[in-house]
Write an enzyme that holds these catalytic residues in place. Structure first.
Site, PDB file in Angstrom:
ATOM      1  N   THR A 189       0.872  -1.244   0.152  1.00 28.51           N
ATOM      2  CA  THR A 189      -0.167   0.103  -0.129  1.00 28.51           C
ATOM      3  C   THR A 189       0.829   1.383   0.042  1.00 28.51           C
ATOM      4  O   THR A 189       1.912   1.233   0.529  1.00 28.51           O
ATOM      5  CB  THR A 189      -0.855   0.095   1.143  1.00 28.51           C
ATOM      6  OG1 THR A 189      -1.523   1.015   1.388  1.00 28.51           O
ATOM      7  CG2 THR A 189      -0.083  -0.352   2.315  1.00 28.51           C
ATOM      8  N   ASP A 190       0.248   2.298  -0.451  1.00 35.39           N
ATOM      9  CA  ASP A 190       0.896   3.640  -0.430  1.00 35.39           C
ATOM     10  C   ASP A 190       1.102   4.142   0.863  1.00 35.39           C
ATOM     11  O   ASP A 190       1.910   4.832   1.231  1.00 35.39           O
ATOM     12  CB  ASP A 190       0.294   4.587  -1.478  1.00 35.39           C
ATOM     13  CG  ASP A 190      -1.165   4.969  -1.051  1.00 35.39           C
ATOM     14  OD1 ASP A 190      -1.661   4.306  -0.096  1.00 35.39           O
ATOM     15  OD2 ASP A 190      -1.807   5.873  -1.568  1.00 35.39           O
ATOM     16  N   GLU A 191       0.196   3.722   1.763  1.00 34.96           N
ATOM     17  CA  GLU A 191       0.273   3.884   3.371  1.00 34.96           C
ATOM     18  C   GLU A 191       1.831   3.683   3.910  1.00 34.96           C
ATOM     19  O   GLU A 191       2.023   4.313   4.854  1.00 34.96           O
ATOM     20  CB  GLU A 191      -0.560   3.374   4.070  1.00 34.96           C
ATOM     21  CG  GLU A 191      -2.035   4.103   3.555  1.00 34.96           C
ATOM     22  CD  GLU A 191      -3.140   3.500   4.637  1.00 34.96           C
ATOM     23  OE1 GLU A 191      -2.817   3.455   5.567  1.00 34.96           O
ATOM     24  OE2 GLU A 191      -4.233   3.184   4.043  1.00 34.96           O
ATOM     25  N   TYR A 251      -1.384  -0.348  11.039  1.00 36.07           N
ATOM     26  CA  TYR A 251      -1.580  -1.012   9.770  1.00 36.07           C
ATOM     27  C   TYR A 251      -0.560  -0.763   8.880  1.00 36.07           C
ATOM     28  O   TYR A 251       0.055  -2.013   8.493  1.00 36.07           O
ATOM     29  CB  TYR A 251      -2.976  -0.766   9.316  1.00 36.07           C
ATOM     30  CG  TYR A 251      -3.164  -0.821   7.843  1.00 36.07           C
ATOM     31  CD1 TYR A 251      -3.173  -2.344   7.243  1.00 36.07           C
ATOM     32  CD2 TYR A 251      -3.162   0.076   6.772  1.00 36.07           C
ATOM     33  CE1 TYR A 251      -3.011  -2.511   5.809  1.00 36.07           C
ATOM     34  CE2 TYR A 251      -3.201  -0.290   5.320  1.00 36.07           C
ATOM     35  CZ  TYR A 251      -3.499  -1.381   4.995  1.00 36.07           C
ATOM     36  OH  TYR A 251      -3.106  -1.754   3.586  1.00 36.07           O
ATOM     37  N   LYS A 307       2.285  -3.684   7.158  1.00 37.45           N
ATOM     38  CA  LYS A 307       2.547  -3.910   5.753  1.00 37.45           C
ATOM     39  C   LYS A 307       4.044  -3.275   5.664  1.00 37.45           C
ATOM     40  O   LYS A 307       4.564  -4.198   4.630  1.00 37.45           O
ATOM     41  CB  LYS A 307       1.831  -2.856   4.915  1.00 37.45           C
ATOM     42  CG  LYS A 307       0.167  -3.235   5.155  1.00 37.45           C
ATOM     43  CD  LYS A 307      -0.313  -4.719   4.373  1.00 37.45           C
ATOM     44  CE  LYS A 307      -0.114  -4.621   3.123  1.00 37.45           C
ATOM     45  NZ  LYS A 307      -0.624  -5.885   2.522  1.00 37.45           N
TER      46      LYS A 307
HETATM   47  P1  NAD Z   1     -10.063  -6.932   2.431  1.00 37.68           P
HETATM   48  O1  NAD Z   1      -9.943  -6.587   3.875  1.00 37.68           O
HETATM   49  O2  NAD Z   1     -11.154  -6.638   1.773  1.00 37.68           O
HETATM   50  O3  NAD Z   1      -9.828  -8.683   2.322  1.00 37.68           O
HETATM   51  C1  NAD Z   1      -8.638  -9.000   3.010  1.00 37.68           C
HETATM   52  C2  NAD Z   1      -8.704 -10.753   2.663  1.00 37.68           C
HETATM   53  O4  NAD Z   1      -7.556 -11.237   3.299  1.00 37.68           O
HETATM   54  C3  NAD Z   1     -10.123 -11.169   3.376  1.00 37.68           C
HETATM   55  O5  NAD Z   1     -10.531 -12.054   2.338  1.00 37.68           O
HETATM   56  C4  NAD Z   1      -9.554 -11.987   4.582  1.00 37.68           C
HETATM   57  O6  NAD Z   1     -10.584 -13.263   4.971  1.00 37.68           O
HETATM   58  C5  NAD Z   1      -8.267 -12.525   4.130  1.00 37.68           C
HETATM   59  N1  NAD Z   1      -7.212 -12.541   5.184  1.00 37.68           N
HETATM   60  C6  NAD Z   1      -7.051 -11.966   6.114  1.00 37.68           C
HETATM   61  N2  NAD Z   1      -6.031 -12.695   6.843  1.00 37.68           N
HETATM   62  C7  NAD Z   1      -5.821 -13.732   6.223  1.00 37.68           C
HETATM   63  C8  NAD Z   1      -4.892 -14.814   6.572  1.00 37.68           C
HETATM   64  N3  NAD Z   1      -3.850 -14.720   7.756  1.00 37.68           N
HETATM   65  N4  NAD Z   1      -4.893 -15.918   5.986  1.00 37.68           N
HETATM   66  C9  NAD Z   1      -5.253 -15.932   4.638  1.00 37.68           C
HETATM   67  N5  NAD Z   1      -6.419 -14.908   4.304  1.00 37.68           N
HETATM   68  C10 NAD Z   1      -6.308 -13.852   5.051  1.00 37.68           C
HETATM   69  O7  NAD Z   1      -8.734  -6.441   1.911  1.00 37.68           O
HETATM   70  P2  NAD Z   1      -8.798  -5.646   0.716  1.00 37.68           P
HETATM   71  O8  NAD Z   1      -8.939  -4.202   0.633  1.00 37.68           O
HETATM   72  O9  NAD Z   1      -8.952  -6.535  -0.651  1.00 37.68           O
HETATM   73  O10 NAD Z   1      -7.003  -5.577   0.538  1.00 37.68           O
HETATM   74  C11 NAD Z   1      -6.072  -6.392  -0.224  1.00 37.68           C
HETATM   75  C12 NAD Z   1      -4.804  -6.155  -0.107  1.00 37.68           C
HETATM   76  O11 NAD Z   1      -4.516  -4.963  -0.907  1.00 37.68           O
HETATM   77  C13 NAD Z   1      -4.288  -5.945   1.365  1.00 37.68           C
HETATM   78  O12 NAD Z   1      -2.917  -6.513   1.299  1.00 37.68           O
HETATM   79  C14 NAD Z   1      -3.968  -4.589   1.573  1.00 37.68           C
HETATM   80  O13 NAD Z   1      -3.118  -4.094   2.252  1.00 37.68           O
HETATM   81  C15 NAD Z   1      -3.832  -4.101   0.203  1.00 37.68           C
HETATM   82  N6  NAD Z   1      -4.210  -2.625  -0.345  1.00 37.68           N
HETATM   83  C16 NAD Z   1      -5.717  -2.243  -0.193  1.00 37.68           C
HETATM   84  C17 NAD Z   1      -5.974  -0.986  -0.571  1.00 37.68           C
HETATM   85  C18 NAD Z   1      -7.425  -0.592  -0.206  1.00 37.68           C
HETATM   86  O14 NAD Z   1      -7.772   0.711  -0.355  1.00 37.68           O
HETATM   87  N7  NAD Z   1      -8.408  -1.531   0.036  1.00 37.68           N
HETATM   88  C19 NAD Z   1      -5.084  -0.070  -1.256  1.00 37.68           C
HETATM   89  C20 NAD Z   1      -3.722  -0.455  -1.355  1.00 37.68           C
HETATM   90  C21 NAD Z   1      -3.450  -1.698  -0.961  1.00 37.68           C
HETATM   91  P1  TYD Z   2     -10.282   4.604   4.840  1.00 36.97           P
HETATM   92  O1  TYD Z   2     -11.467   4.134   4.019  1.00 36.97           O
HETATM   93  O2  TYD Z   2     -10.392   4.201   6.306  1.00 36.97           O
HETATM   94  O3  TYD Z   2      -8.679   4.343   4.387  1.00 36.97           O
HETATM   95  P2  TYD Z   2      -7.373   4.803   4.696  1.00 36.97           P
HETATM   96  O4  TYD Z   2      -7.603   5.340   5.992  1.00 36.97           O
HETATM   97  O5  TYD Z   2      -6.654   3.379   4.882  1.00 36.97           O
HETATM   98  O6  TYD Z   2      -6.998   5.906   3.608  1.00 36.97           O
HETATM   99  O7  TYD Z   2     -10.520   6.090   5.132  1.00 36.97           O
HETATM  100  C1  TYD Z   2     -10.389   6.996   3.973  1.00 36.97           C
HETATM  101  C2  TYD Z   2     -10.273   8.555   4.497  1.00 36.97           C
HETATM  102  O8  TYD Z   2     -11.815   8.668   4.973  1.00 36.97           O
HETATM  103  C3  TYD Z   2      -9.362   8.582   5.672  1.00 36.97           C
HETATM  104  O9  TYD Z   2      -8.634  10.134   5.680  1.00 36.97           O
HETATM  105  C4  TYD Z   2     -10.313   8.688   6.877  1.00 36.97           C
HETATM  106  C5  TYD Z   2     -11.674   9.052   6.294  1.00 36.97           C
HETATM  107  N1  TYD Z   2     -12.618   8.582   7.296  1.00 36.97           N
HETATM  108  C6  TYD Z   2     -13.820   9.397   7.789  1.00 36.97           C
HETATM  109  O10 TYD Z   2     -13.709  10.673   7.737  1.00 36.97           O
HETATM  110  N2  TYD Z   2     -14.745   8.560   8.309  1.00 36.97           N
HETATM  111  C7  TYD Z   2     -14.826   7.207   8.452  1.00 36.97           C
HETATM  112  O11 TYD Z   2     -15.906   6.760   8.866  1.00 36.97           O
HETATM  113  C8  TYD Z   2     -13.876   6.568   7.933  1.00 36.97           C
HETATM  114  C9  TYD Z   2     -13.793   4.957   7.970  1.00 36.97           C
HETATM  115  C10 TYD Z   2     -12.997   7.154   7.072  1.00 36.97           C
END
Ligand code: NAD
Ligand code: TYD
Length: 333
Positions: free
Chosen positions: A123-125, A147, A151
């Site tokens: 992630t960019d985070e 988190y 990562k």
């Molecule tokens: P999500 O939370 O929707 O899904 C995570 C999945 O991983 C779930 O199906 C869960 O059951 C499975 N999981 C969790 N722990 C596990 C374990 N120990 N063993 C096997 N499976 C397990 O997540 P997402 O939003 O789809 O994110 C997927 C990936 O992309 C992550 O690695 C996250 O860090 C990365 N990512 C997410 C975002 C975003 O905006 N959502 C952005 C950049 C990167």
């Molecule tokens: P989020 O979807 O949790 O992603 P991330 O924190 O990983 O970027 O949040 C996106 C942005 O929205 C973040 O700046 C926090 C804000 N936010 C709220 O203002 N209210 C909320 O209830 C949530 C979940 C996020």
């Protein structure tokens, strides 16, 4: 590549990636290895063609389980993670188990099995927050919440594995992703489903002008696919949406998409250590031929429509474990 293991394929981006692989590569077989945590949902993959798709329930923190699922695969793409910043602030034990130990197990199994490629979805985070300009892959990780720290820990373990053992690691760092099937703890689906139900949205006070860069989920999937197939081993690739928006701008867009006015905003206490702005430069991945395709306005309106038309998917989620989490997370704010 004939057989790939996708971990975390029952989650939001992993399931989109599986749909993308099965559609794009007629010969491919996908093994979805997922623990099915609160965020894992088999409804996300229910349309997958069973002839070329297998599901295995398991935990990447269990070395034996992940190694046996990886036997005979050409590549593994790791999405499995605990992913929500607010939950990591409540407690990060699971985050460290999955995002660090789990990644280590995948590296060790890949080394033993001589897997051709290990793509870690990150992630960019991990860069932390930036006021101006955009991070490049050469900038050091400076994560600021549990988190993103977990990562970054997983990434460093994997890069050290590449240096020490030659394990074929490639890492992607994606920006905030949006689209169908996203668990409604994240801001977009939380706000949209609240607004559909005529409830207020909990906007973090003091974070109204914080900025996120929004990436359409299928553009993220194609970015990961590009890095998987064309990326250089030991390298990191940023995957940026190119749609930086303040939270207040996003909120107004969702209000208008759902036919609600400003009275539906409830300002709540800010997240501790709330990162101000994420911004990454994706020219390295673009150099491999990737380009995002979704226009922001269209993507948001397609997302709003998807949640309006797929209540069957999110209503059962919002009535279960989620309610307890929501109460704890927001009631005292
Ligand atoms: P999500 O939370 O929707 O899904 C995570 C999945 O991983 C779930 O199906 C869960 O059951 C499975 N999981 C969790 N722990 C596990 C374990 N120990 N063993 C096997 N499976 C397990 O997540 P997402 O939003 O789809 O994110 C997927 C990936 O992309 C992550 O690695 C996250 O860090 C990365 N990512 C997410 C975002 C975003 O905006 N959502 C952005 C950049 C990167
Ligand atoms: P989020 O979807 O949790 O992603 P991330 O924190 O990983 O970027 O949040 C996106 C942005 O929205 C973040 O700046 C926090 C804000 N936010 C709220 O203002 N209210 C909320 O209830 C949530 C979940 C996020």
């Amino acid at each position: 590549m004939k057989k790939i293991v996708v971990t975390g394929g029952a989650g939001f981006i992993g399931s989109a990636f599986i749909r993308h692989q099965l559609k794009t590569y007629p010969e491919i077989h996908v093994v979805n290895f997922d623990k099915l945590t609160y965020a894992g949902n088999l409804d996300n993959v229910k349309e997958c063609d069973l002839g070329r798709y297998t599901f295995v329930q398991g935990d990447i923190a269990d070395r034996g389980a992940i190694q046996s699922a990886m036997e005979g695969c050409d590549a593994i793409v790791n999405f499995a993670a605990d992913t929500h910043v607010d939950r990591s602030i409540m407690g990060a034990t699971d985050f460290i188990s999955t995002n660090c130990t789990g990644v280590y197990n995948i590296c060790e199994a890949a080394r033993e099995l001589k897997t051709q490629r290990v793509l870690l979805v990150s992630t960019d985070e991990v860069y932390g927050s930036i006021r101006e300009g955009s991070f490049k892959e050469t900038d050091p990780p400076q994560p600021r919440n549990p988190y993103s720290a977990s990562k970054a820990g997983g990434e460093l373990i994997a890069l050290a594995h590449f240096e020490t053992f030659g394990t074929p690691i490639v890492i992607t760092r994606g920006s905030n992703t949006y689209g169908p099937y996203q668990y409604p703890e994240k801001v977009m689906p939380l706000f949209i489903t609240n607004l559909i139900d005529g409830e207020q949205v909990p906007l973090y006070q003091g974070g109204e002008h914080n900025v996120r860069d929004w990436l359409w989920v299928y553009d993220h999937a194609s970015g990961i696919d590009t890095a998987l197939r064309k990326g250089e081993l030991g390298q990191i690739y940023n995957v940026a949406g190119g749609n930086e928006r303040e939270n207040i701008v996003l909120t107004h867009k969702l209000l208008s998409g759902c036919g609600r006015d400003e009275s539906f905003i409830r300002l709540v206490k800010d997240r501790p250590g709330h990162d101000f702005r994420y911004s990454i430069d994706a020219s390295k991945l673009r150099g491999l031929g990737w380009t995002p395709t979704m226009d922001w306005d269209q993507g948001v309106s397609e997302t709003v429509d998807w949640y309006k038309n797929n209540e069957w998917w999110w209503r059962k989620i919002k009535s279960g474990e989620f309610l307890e989490y929501y109460r704890k997370q927001y009631e005292e704010r």
